[in-house]
Motif scaffolding. Structure first.
Motif: not given
Length: 204
Positions: A44, A47-48, A51-52, A92, A131-133, A136-137
Motif C-alpha cells: 500500500t 499516498q493511499d 488519504s485514508e 489495515r 472520506s470515501d477512501s 472503503t477500507q
C-alpha cells in the motif's frame, strides 16, 4: 455477522483510550510514491495511506468515542493522536491478513458483501465525517471479517486463523506510520512501543 466490525471497532477504541496526548501522526506527506505498508506481497502506497488517515482523522464516530474516554483523537488539524494512527494501521493489517486467508481459500469478498458491510456500518453512524477512501477500507474490513467468520464457522476460528497468519507473515511499515511488533502481533505507534494496538479481532 454484519454487526461484527462495529463491535470490533468499539472494543479497539476502548483499549486505546488511556493515552498520553502528545506527538501525533501527521497525515500530510510530500513524497507520496514510496510503499507505506507491506503485508507479504501486498503493498500500500504512502499516498493511499495518507488519504485514508486524513479521512479517518475527520471521523465523528471515533472522535466521540475517544472524547467519552477522556482522550484526544486528533491532536492538531490534519494530525491524529499517535495511538489513533496506529489503530488505523492495525485495521489495515487486519484487513490484509483476512483477505489473504480468504484468497487462498478461494472465497474472496464479493461486491455484494462489500455493499452490505458499507450499508450496515453507515446505518450505525460509523462513517460520519470520513472520506470515501477511509469508508472503503472500513467496509472492506467489515466484509472480510464477516466472510472469514462465515467460512470458518466462528469468531474463535477466525481469530485462530488470523493469529497463525500474522505470525507467519512479513509485515513492514514505513517508520512514519509505526512499527510491527511480531511478539504482540500489533502496531506500535511511531513514538514508542509502550502501547501496542493489536491486529487481531477481539475475542467474543
Amino acid at each position: 455477522m454484519k454487526r461484527y466490525l462495529s463491535t470490533s471497532l468499539v472494543v479497539v477504541v476502548v483499549i486505546a483510550l488511556v493515552v498520553v496526548v502528545g506527538a501525533g501522526i501527521a497525515v500530510t506527506a510530500t513524497d507520496l510514491s514510496p510503499t507505506g505498508l507491506q503485508v507479504n506481497s501486498d503493498k500500500t502506497s504512502q499516498q493511499d495511506l495518507d488519504s485514508e488517515l486524513k479521512g479517518f482523522a475527520d471521523s465523528a464516530y471515533f472522535a466521540n468515542s475517544y472524547s467519552q474516554g477522556g482522550a484526544t483523537f486528533k491532536t492538531t488539524s490534519g494530525a491524529l493522536n499517535s495511538i489513533a494512527g496506529a489503530q488505523w494501521m492495525a485495521f489495515r493489517v487486519e484487513t490484509e491478513l483476512s483477505d489473504q486467508i480468504l484468497e487462498r481459500r478461494g472465497t474472496p469478498v464479493t461486491s455484494k458483501q462489500l455493499d452490505a458491510a458499507k450499508k450496515s456500518l453507515s446505518s450505525q453512524g460509523v462513517f460520519d465525517g470520513m472520506s470515501d477512501s477511509a469508508i472503503t477500507q472500513l467496509a472492506q474490513l467489515q466484509a472480510s471479517l464477516s466472510n472469514l467468520i462465515k467460512e470458518l464457522g466462528s469468531v474463535s476460528a477466525a481469530r485462530t486463523a488470523m493469529t497463525k497468519e500474522a505470525r507467519t507473515s512479513t509485515i513492514v511499515l514505513d517508520p512514519h506510520y509505526g512499527t510491527w511488533n511480531a511478539r504482540k502481533l500489533g502496531i506500535c505507534p511511531p513514538t514508542s512501543c509502550r502501547r501496542v494496538v493489536p491486529v487481531l479481532p477481539p475475542e467474543q
